[in-house]
Design a protein around this motif. Structure first.
Motif, short mmCIF file in Angstrom:
data_model
loop_
_atom_site.label_atom_id
_atom_site.label_comp_id
_atom_site.label_asym_id
_atom_site.label_seq_id
_atom_site.Cartn_x
_atom_site.Cartn_y
_atom_site.Cartn_z
N ALA A 30 2.09 29.95 41.30
CA ALA A 30 2.86 30.58 42.38
C ALA A 30 2.05 30.64 43.68
O ALA A 30 0.82 30.61 43.67
N ASP A 31 2.80 30.72 44.78
CA ASP A 31 2.22 30.94 46.11
C ASP A 31 1.07 29.98 46.44
O ASP A 31 0.02 30.40 46.93
N LEU A 32 1.28 28.73 46.21
CA LEU A 32 0.22 27.73 46.46
C LEU A 32 0.27 27.28 47.92
O LEU A 32 1.34 27.20 48.51
N ASP A 33 -0.92 26.94 48.46
CA ASP A 33 -0.87 26.24 49.75
C ASP A 33 -0.54 24.78 49.46
O ASP A 33 -0.61 24.34 48.31
N LYS A 34 -0.23 24.02 50.50
CA LYS A 34 0.28 22.68 50.28
C LYS A 34 -0.73 21.78 49.57
O LYS A 34 -0.37 21.00 48.68
N GLU A 35 -1.99 21.85 49.95
CA GLU A 35 -3.00 20.96 49.35
C GLU A 35 -3.11 21.21 47.85
O GLU A 35 -3.16 20.29 47.04
N THR A 36 -3.20 22.49 47.48
CA THR A 36 -3.31 22.81 46.06
C THR A 36 -2.06 22.36 45.32
O THR A 36 -2.14 21.81 44.22
N LEU A 37 -0.93 22.60 45.95
CA LEU A 37 0.34 22.19 45.33
C LEU A 37 0.30 20.70 44.99
O LEU A 37 0.59 20.29 43.86
N ILE A 38 -0.09 19.89 45.97
CA ILE A 38 -0.09 18.44 45.75
C ILE A 38 -1.11 18.07 44.66
O ILE A 38 -0.85 17.23 43.81
N ARG A 39 -2.25 18.74 44.68
CA ARG A 39 -3.27 18.44 43.67
C ARG A 39 -2.71 18.71 42.26
O ARG A 39 -2.88 17.92 41.34
N TYR A 40 -2.03 19.86 42.11
CA TYR A 40 -1.47 20.19 40.81
C TYR A 40 -0.39 19.20 40.38
O TYR A 40 -0.30 18.82 39.21
N VAL A 41 0.42 18.79 41.34
CA VAL A 41 1.47 17.83 40.98
C VAL A 41 0.84 16.51 40.56
O VAL A 41 1.25 15.89 39.57
N ASP A 42 -0.19 16.07 41.29
CA ASP A 42 -0.91 14.84 40.91
C ASP A 42 -1.37 14.93 39.45
O ASP A 42 -1.13 14.02 38.65
N ARG A 43 -2.03 16.02 39.14
CA ARG A 43 -2.59 16.17 37.79
C ARG A 43 -1.47 16.23 36.74
O ARG A 43 -1.54 15.61 35.70
N PHE A 44 -0.45 17.01 37.08
CA PHE A 44 0.67 17.18 36.14
C PHE A 44 1.30 15.83 35.82
O PHE A 44 1.50 15.46 34.65
N LEU A 45 1.63 15.06 36.84
CA LEU A 45 2.33 13.79 36.61
C LEU A 45 1.45 12.82 35.83
O LEU A 45 1.92 12.15 34.90
N MET A 46 0.19 12.72 36.17
CA MET A 46 -0.68 11.77 35.48
C MET A 46 -0.91 12.19 34.03
O MET A 46 -1.01 11.34 33.14
N PHE A 47 -0.99 13.49 33.81
CA PHE A 47 -1.15 13.98 32.44
C PHE A 47 0.08 13.62 31.61
O PHE A 47 -0.02 13.16 30.46
N TYR A 48 1.24 13.78 32.20
CA TYR A 48 2.50 13.40 31.53
C TYR A 48 2.50 11.90 31.24
O TYR A 48 2.81 11.46 30.12
N ILE A 49 2.14 11.10 32.22
CA ILE A 49 2.15 9.65 32.04
C ILE A 49 1.20 9.24 30.92
O ILE A 49 1.51 8.35 30.12
N ARG A 50 0.06 9.90 30.83
CA ARG A 50 -0.89 9.58 29.77
C ARG A 50 -0.36 9.91 28.39
O ARG A 50 -0.63 9.20 27.43
N THR A 51 0.35 11.02 28.27
CA THR A 51 0.56 11.57 26.92
C THR A 51 1.98 11.53 26.40
O THR A 51 2.19 11.84 25.23
N ALA A 52 2.94 11.16 27.22
CA ALA A 52 4.33 11.21 26.73
C ALA A 52 4.67 9.97 25.91
O ALA A 52 4.05 8.93 26.04
N ASN A 53 5.72 10.11 25.09
CA ASN A 53 6.27 8.97 24.38
C ASN A 53 7.11 8.13 25.31
O ASN A 53 7.53 8.59 26.35
N ARG A 54 7.42 6.93 24.81
CA ARG A 54 8.34 6.06 25.53
C ARG A 54 9.68 6.79 25.74
O ARG A 54 10.20 7.41 24.82
N LEU A 55 10.22 6.70 26.93
CA LEU A 55 11.53 7.28 27.26
C LEU A 55 11.61 8.77 26.95
O LEU A 55 12.65 9.27 26.50
N GLU A 56 10.52 9.48 27.17
CA GLU A 56 10.53 10.92 26.94
C GLU A 56 10.46 11.60 28.30
O GLU A 56 9.48 11.44 29.03
#
Ligand SMILES: Cc1cc2nc3c(=O)[nH]c(=O)nc-3n(C[C@H](O)[C@H](O)[C@H](O)COP(=O)(O)OP(=O)(O)OC[C@H]3O[C@@H](n4cnc5c(N)ncnc54)[C@H](O)[C@@H]3O)c2cc1C
Ligand code: HEM
Ligand code: SF4
Ligand code: SF4
Ligand code: FES
Lengths: 842, 118
Positions: A720-746
């Motif tokens: 919550a209440d993130l500044d823009k830079e932190t927000l983008i950093r978290y989204v970067d990490r979140f998306l890449m972590f998902y890409i690494r670990t999800a199943n096909r078409l998940e």
């Protein structure tokens, strides 16, 4: 000495009989007379001949089957007499052959009503390939065609005439269509549906004369009520008569209304002569369907091979058909003739369906029924009836549209092992299950080829599929996580192999870790992994063959083979100039335009050869690919935010555009979406997205793993209440972590639901870097962002890549099959039934 | 007499459709040959080519040339780009619904040119 068995007739049943004899390895010399100029073919699918199937396609005889099994077939030679005293058969070509046993499989012939003019040039019947060839040749310059007879075959024949481009009428003597199978109400529903297809229906019409024109050809029909109908051709389909001519001539016992009498062994009044198929009369009944004929063929073959196991005891005449695209089914006691039986009927004029159940006196057992317009429950109903299973307390639920929450479908598990699943080939549940277990069958194709179930009319395939699924589940064949037969790895494992071993092409990965050539499952998945890892262009020569057609033509394929074009409109913000360009391009190429649910504009109906021309214009005007075709970021939706909105606390539009431009083109295990709302009122619906951002007085709240669609799920607050830079950093990490670990078409929501530790775990990884990979994830994302290029821009600059955007490799012509009609002032693709009305060939 | 239908010995007519390199390895193209839409596939990097109908009976669209080429248990096949049914490139048979079979056509590579006979 080997004894000799002569078969007369090489139709569907005669051939099945010979197959059975060959399979049982019988010690007989086998000889067959075949009147038609070709060996047995699939008469049930005769109409396929007009839909483009050739005589070869329809053939039932495997190449060299007769040669390999030493069966002599006299093609094009009709048996003309039988001498039972001397045990010989004589043919039209003058061959006389002696027999020890004789099998009659002479089928039936079409009944032509005794009407004056019924033999004029331009009159036909509908039984053999020769009949169809003659009809097709004659109707080349005809405009109108009439089918006499509104039964099963008549309606099928009407469909065929319509396919030949004729204005088609059906003339029926009885007051309703399909008088044998369905009742008045069902007939009315069917009639309405068929008239909607543009076929004229004339019931209760008795034809008195067929009148010729000055050339002596069919011209018009006159009816008893004084009316007339002009026509160029007439096809009689007024019922069949058993072909019992030979049997009569040699004095075998014949039924009062025709048909060669047989007993439980399929023996005629002469024990050395058998009769099977449509020429045979059992218990005073003729069976005009192929399944009972096949049963007789089995019984006769058993007897002749010395087995007493199997008796013919009659057969069920239940049928389900698709007539002119309309489902029609009739089974058991369809007319409620059983004493004390009761009827439940639902006549839904709006849906155009009619469904009727006949139940016993106390409503506990199903006796029969009729389904018109929608026969999806046919399989279930037939099983309930045949196995005399108890009906649910409200039997009407079986034919009512499912009420929400209540599932009426009967599970296949409840069926007894003796339940007949495939009536065409007489295969029971027990046999199918045994084959699945013993032969370790894993897909529907092999179940069909190993058991023969589903190889006839195809009506039982849904049931067979359910059985397969249930069996596999029972056997605990937990679908392993291997992506497909070519790789014994999950998507996650492949992803780490690609990264850790620096693999850059599918071929490399296949050579090192896979087998075979790949398929439509692993190829796009690996391509997505390669794109997530290295961001190479997906249309590069080493990747192009991996792509689904959507990716490989950078557009979404539609049901007619055309594509949709969706340019990126970041955050949903667009200038009037760009809107005008979209409008102009759509106009120039005749495209259908629609606003999508994701705040952008879809241009539909582009042919593959038009895609580059359209994109040239769009790219020149500053548009880029919207990746609506890819498993990638779709859109970042936004509300107008503080710029305009009196409640807004942050500039949601600017952030949405920034986020969309950052992640555009990023490939992932599945598509993903985002949104930004300017205040807590949440007008952009960010909590239904894979990642959603909501403005607060102090900054931004980040929600993740939400979903709309089939299974909606609210996103959960990650931070919550993130500044823009932190927000983008978290989204970067979140998306890449998902890409690494999800199943096909998940999607992220499904991925999250399986994540052990849930949100706390995710927060630990993303915010506190509990795995120590945050820096890596950010670097991977930075590489993606830095190497982004618009796929359309790159493709337009490469003449070799553009070569593929052509329908034909050997001519510039477009696909002639693509046809549009106007609706509400725009183009849309035709539907199949309209093609017939518009008389478009395919 | 046994089942010996005379083998049609008319000379096969070959239509040249394109140079081999126009078909990228493991992809297909569509050719118009005597008004019939034929999908021609190149399996692997070499001259292994197959030809079947371009018509997809499930979607009723002419699109099979744009499907993904691969194999099932070693049988080369293409998956329809619309609803993903698989068709054997050798027999034209639908591997997911054995009641359906597409036409197949003789095809060969001569002097770097792909030729189809229909
Ligand atoms: C258009 C159409 C659609 C159909 N649809 C269905 C359906 O959906 N479901 C279904 O179950 N059934 C359907 N049927 C019926 C099904 O085709 C028949 O039940 C089946 O073909 C009967 O097989 P048979 O071998 O008894 O007769 P046939 O297949 O008619 O074979 C008899 C053969 O014997 C030959 N013959 C006759 N006399 C002699 C002689 N003296 N010497 C040598 N040869 C002789 C005939 O020329 C013929 O080739 C349909 C029929 C038609 C015409
Ligand atoms: C497996 C499930 C889904 C399938 C197969 C599917 C399929 C598609 C297809 C084919 C398109 C492109 C249409 C075109 O060609 O223009 C599309 C677009 C779209 N779908 Fe879905 N969809 C699925 C799930 C969802 C879900 C869950 C949502 C909403 C939460 C959704 C919302 C949309 C929107 C908004 C668009 C327009 C996209 C854009 O503007 O780029 N879809 N979908
Ligand atoms: S979310 Fe808030 S800022 Fe955005 S439009 Fe709605 S009320 Fe306005
Ligand atoms: S909801 Fe269904 S019909 Fe509509 S676009 Fe999505 S997939 Fe197509
Ligand atoms: S019931 Fe016709 S194929 Fe099984």
């Amino acid at each position: 000495m080997t004894k000799r068995l002569v078969t007369i007739g090489n139709g569907m049943v005669g051939h099945r009989f010979l197959e059975q004899m060959a399979a049982k390895g019988a010690d007989w010399e086998l000889i067959c007379f075949c009147e038609e100029p070709r060996v047995a073919y699939d008469r049930v699918n005769l109409s396929g001949y007009f839909a483009g199937k050739t005589a070869e396609d329809l053939s039932l005889v495997a190449p060299d089957f007769y040669k390999d099994n030493n069966i002599q077939v006299h093609i094009g030679d009709k048996a003309i007499s039988i001498d039972r005293a001397n045990k010989t058969v004589t043919s039209a070509k003058g061959v006389t052959i002696s027999y020890d046993k004789l099998v009659l499989a002479t089928g039936s012939y079409p009944f032509v009503p005794p009407i004056k003019g019924n033999d004029l040039p331009g009159t036909f019947v509908y039984r053999t390939i020769c009949d169809l060839e003659a009809t097709e040749a004659y109707t080349k310059d005809c405009k109108v065609g009439v089918v006499v007879g509104g039964g099963l075959l008549g309606l099928e024949c009407a469909n065929a005439l319509q396919n030949l481009g004729l204005k088609t009428h059906v003339v029926e003597f009885m007051p309703r269509l399909m008088p044998v199978q369905i009742d008045d109400a069902g007939g009315a529903t069917l009639r309405q549906k068929i008239e909607d297809l543009g076929i004229g229906i004339h019931t209760g019409k008795s034809t008195t004369e067929i009148v010729a024109d000055e050339h002596g050809r069919v011209h018009k029909m006159q009816f008893a009520d004084g009316t007339e109908l002009l026509t160029d051709t007439i096809v009689f389909s007024a019922g069949i008569r058993p072909q019992d001519e030979l049997a009569r001539q040699c004095g075998l016992k014949i039924g009062d209304r025709g048909g060669i009498s047989i007993d439980d062994n399929c023996q005629t009044s002469d024990p050395d002569v058998y009769a099977i198929g449509e020429c045979a009369l059992y218990n005073n009944q003729i069976f005009g369907l192929v399944a009972p004929g096949y049963r007789m063929a089995e019984v006769a073959a058993d007897r002749l091979c010395g087995s007493e196991a199997n008796n013919f005891t009659g057969a069920d005449m239940s049928t389900k058909l698709k007539l002119l695209g309309i489902d029609v089914a009739s089974f058991g006691d369809a007319f409620g003739k059983t004493a004390g039986s009761k009827v439940i009927a639902i006549d839904d004029a709006i849906a155009g369906t009619y469904k009727k159940l006949v139940v016993n006196q106390d409503g506990t057992r199903l006796l029969g029924g009729i389904l018109v317009g929608d026969a999806t429950v046919y399989g279930t109903l037939l099983q309930l009836m045949q196995n005399q299973m108890a009906l649910p307390p409200h039997p009407e639920d079986l034919i009512l549209p499912p009420r929400s929450g209540v599932s009426m479908a009967m599970g296949v598990e409840q069926l007894p092992d003796t339940a007949q699943i495939c009536s065409c080939n007489n295969v029971t549940k027990g046999q199918i299950c045994a084959a699945i277990q013993d032969q370790e069958l894993r897909d529907i194709g092999s179940v069909k080829s190993c058991t023969n179930a589903g190889m006839g009319c195809g009506g039982c395939v849904p049931l067979v599929t359910d059985l397969l699924k249930a069996e596999l589940k029972k056997a605990g064949i937990a679908v392993n996580n291997h992506i497909c037969e070519h790789f014994a790895f999950s998507r996650q494992e492949l992803y780490s192999l690609v990264r850790s071993q620096d693999i850059h092409s599918f071929q490399q990965l296949l050579d090192r870790h896979g087998t075979g050539r790949g398929c439509e499952i692993c190829k796009p998945a690996v391509s997505s992994i390669l794109a997530s890892a290295w961001n190479d262009q997906i249309l590069d020569p080493s990747h192009v063959s991996l792509q689904d057609t959507n990716d490989s033509f950078l557009a979404n394929i539609q049901r007619d083979g055309t594509y949709s074009v969706i340019p990126r409109i970041p955050g949903g913000e667009i200038t009037p100039e760009k809107l005008i360009v979209l409008g102009q391009v759509a106009k120039d190429f005749g495209l259908y335009t629609k606003i999508t649910g994701a705040q952008r504009i879809d241009l539909l109906g582009a042919r593959v050869d038009q895609l580059p021309l359209i994109w040239q214009r769009l790219v020149a005007a500053g548009f880029e690919s919207g990746h609506a075709y890819g498993k990638a970021l779709r859109t970042v939706k936004s509300c107008v935010g503080s710029t305009w909105c009196r409640f807004g606390v942050q500039d949601s539009v600017s952030l949405a555009i920034e986020v969309e431009l950052r992640y555009r083109g990023l490939r992932a295990p599945h598509k993903f979406k985002s949104a930004v709302s300017g205040c807590t009122r949440e007008c952009a619906e960010a909590q239904s997205k894979d990642f959603g951002i909501i403005a607060t007085e102090k900054g931004w709240n980040l929600y993740v793993c939400g979903n709309g669609g089939m299974k909606p799920q609210h996103a959960q607050l990650l931070a919550a209440d993130l500044d823009k830079e932190t927000l983008i950093r978290y989204v970067d990490r979140f998306l890449m972590f998902y890409i690494r670990t999800a199943n096909r078409l998940e999607r992220t929501a499904t991925w999250f639901n399986k994540l052990e530790g849930g949100m706390e775990y995710l927060q630990a990884v993303i915010i506190n870097d509990s795995l120590g990979i945050a820096e890596e994830l950010e670097a991977e994302m930075a590489h993606q962002v830095a190497t982004y290029a618009c796929e359309w821009d790159v493709t337009l600059k490469d003449p070799v890549k553009l070569q593929r955007f052509q329908h034909f490799v050997n001519t510039d012509a477009p696909d002639p099959n693509i046809v549009v009609v106007a609706e509400r002032g725009q183009n849309r693709p035709v539907f199949e039934h309209e093609r017939q009305l518009l008389q478009i060939d395919r | 007499m046994s089942q010996t239908e005379s083998i049609n010995s008319t000379i096969q007519q070959w239509t040249t459709i394109c140079p081999l390199e126009r078909i990228l390895p493991n992809t297909g193209v569509c050719a118009l040959v005597k008004d019939r839409q034929i999908a021609v596939f190149r399996v692997g990097e070499g001259t292994d080519v197959y030809a079947i109908d371009n018509y997809d009976p499930f979607s009723k669209a002419y699109v099979l040339s744009r499907g993904i080429v691969g194999d099932r248990n070693g049988i080369p096949k293409v998956a329809s780009p619309i609803y993903k049914q698989n068709f054997s490139l050798i027999t034209g048979e639908c591997l997911d619904d054995l009641t359906i079979r597409l036409g197949t056509f003789p095809v060969q590579v001569v002097d770097g040119q792909v030729k189809v006979s229909s």
